[in-house]
Design a protein around this motif. Structure first.
Motif, PDB file in Angstrom:
ATOM      1  N   LEU A  26       0.829  -1.208   0.000  1.00  0.00           N
ATOM      2  CA  LEU A  26       0.000   0.000   0.000  1.00  0.00           C
ATOM      3  C   LEU A  26       0.863   1.258   0.000  1.00  0.00           C
ATOM      4  N   TRP A  27       1.935   1.221   0.774  1.00  0.00           N
ATOM      5  CA  TRP A  27       2.863   2.364   0.792  1.00  0.00           C
ATOM      6  C   TRP A  27       3.479   2.578  -0.593  1.00  0.00           C
ATOM      7  N   GLY A  28       3.897   1.491  -1.228  1.00  0.00           N
ATOM      8  CA  GLY A  28       4.474   1.613  -2.564  1.00  0.00           C
ATOM      9  C   GLY A  28       3.464   2.117  -3.576  1.00  0.00           C
ATOM     10  N   ALA A  29       2.237   1.610  -3.489  1.00  0.00           N
ATOM     11  CA  ALA A  29       1.194   2.045  -4.424  1.00  0.00           C
ATOM     12  C   ALA A  29       0.887   3.524  -4.265  1.00  0.00           C
ATOM     13  N   SER A  30       0.966   4.024  -3.038  1.00  0.00           N
ATOM     14  CA  SER A  30       0.670   5.442  -2.802  1.00  0.00           C
ATOM     15  C   SER A  30       1.734   6.358  -3.394  1.00  0.00           C
ATOM     16  N   ARG A  31       2.885   5.801  -3.748  1.00  0.00           N
ATOM     17  CA  ARG A  31       3.975   6.594  -4.340  1.00  0.00           C
ATOM     18  C   ARG A  31       3.940   6.549  -5.865  1.00  0.00           C
ATOM     19  N   LEU A  32       3.055   5.762  -6.436  1.00  0.00           N
ATOM     20  CA  LEU A  32       2.924   5.681  -7.881  1.00  0.00           C
ATOM     21  C   LEU A  32       1.937   6.741  -8.380  1.00  0.00           C
ATOM     22  N   THR A  33       2.033   7.042  -9.674  1.00  0.00           N
ATOM     23  CA  THR A  33       1.106   7.996 -10.285  1.00  0.00           C
ATOM     24  C   THR A  33      -0.273   7.370 -10.417  1.00  0.00           C
ATOM     25  N   TRP A  34      -1.279   8.065  -9.921  1.00  0.00           N
ATOM     26  CA  TRP A  34      -2.658   7.602 -10.036  1.00  0.00           C
ATOM     27  C   TRP A  34      -3.420   8.374 -11.116  1.00  0.00           C
ATOM     28  N   LEU A  35      -3.011   9.590 -11.345  1.00  0.00           N
ATOM     29  CA  LEU A  35      -3.775  10.441 -12.261  1.00  0.00           C
ATOM     30  C   LEU A  35      -2.832  11.385 -12.994  1.00  0.00           C
ATOM     31  N   THR A  36      -3.029  11.512 -14.295  1.00  0.00           N
ATOM     32  CA  THR A  36      -2.287  12.475 -15.106  1.00  0.00           C
ATOM     33  C   THR A  36      -3.262  13.548 -15.578  1.00  0.00           C
ATOM     34  N   GLY A  53      -0.621   8.667  -5.618  1.00  0.00           N
ATOM     35  CA  GLY A  53      -1.688   8.202  -4.741  1.00  0.00           C
ATOM     36  C   GLY A  53      -1.733   8.916  -3.403  1.00  0.00           C
ATOM     37  N   ALA A  54      -0.566   9.193  -2.830  1.00  0.00           N
ATOM     38  CA  ALA A  54      -0.521   9.853  -1.528  1.00  0.00           C
ATOM     39  C   ALA A  54      -1.060  11.277  -1.594  1.00  0.00           C
TER      40      ALA A  54
END
Length: 216
Positions: A26-36, A53-54
């Protein structure tokens, strides 16, 4: 009879390990781009910004830290404590799953995206914020599937692990039980010595428990 407690403890250990893995994911996913987000400003022109995500869902990082704390607590606490950890982690996993689920199902909210961009939160650096003018217009938004999907997978794993801890918290170790039994007996004898210091029965109980009655 001995196999059942071992199986219960094995399930509890598996759930704790899965909870730790879910927290990391979950921590790693929150550091990925969710929206451009693509914007156009009549003064500076077109620009493209990425929202991780964060930034889009600030609770992701907080719940990831909550899950890490839950893992540490689950290793230290007894059955009742592990049940409580399971309950708290269940609620946390459900809360964390809402934002990525909504983003994948409905797409991003342009008004929310603009608020994040104009506040400078998108850069995640208070010392050098990247801000967008209030009059800028959002021309296009694209959801990056990987980040929200990984977050949902992490939430699903955390939810499963939390339910296992809640329903099957495992058994307390015999060593811990023996220690607490001995401590309870010593406390009772100490109370008896205070109440009846001249009782022969209490004196012999104290000696049997390796307690010096003259020090009480």
């Amino acid at each position: 009879m001995m196999a059942e407690p071992k199986n219960r403890n094995r399930r509890a250990r598996f759930a704790t390990a899965l909870l730790a893995l879910a927290a990391v994911l979950l921590w790693g996913a929150s550091r990925l781009t969710w929206l451009t987000v693509e914007i156009f400003d009549d003064k500076s022109g077109a620009a493209t910004h990425s929202l991780v995500g964060a930034t889009w869902s600030t609770e992701q990082s907080a719940i990831a830290l909550l899950l890490v704390a839950s893992v540490v607590a689950a290793l230290a606490l007894r059955r009742v404590g592990r049940r409580l950890i399971g309950l708290v982690s269940t609620i946390g996993a459900v809360i964390a799953s809402w934002a990525p689920m909504q983003l994948l199902a409905q797409g991003g909210d342009p008004a929310r995206a603009k608020t994040i961009l104009t506040s400078g939160a998108a850069s995640q650096r208070s010392s050098a914020p990247v801000t967008v003018a209030q009059w800028a217009e959002i021309t296009n938004m694209k959801v990056s599937v990987l980040g929200p999907t990984l977050a949902l997978v992490a939430c699903a794993g955390a939810l499963f692990a939390a339910i296992v801890l809640l329903v099957r918290p495992g058994a307390d170790s015999p060593r811990k039980n023996r220690y607490e039994t001995k401590r309870t007996r010593e406390e009772k004898i100490s109370a008896d010595l205070a109440a009846e210091p001249n009782s022969q029965r209490v004196l012999w109980d104290a000696i049997d428990a390796d307690i010096d009655p003259t020090e009480k």
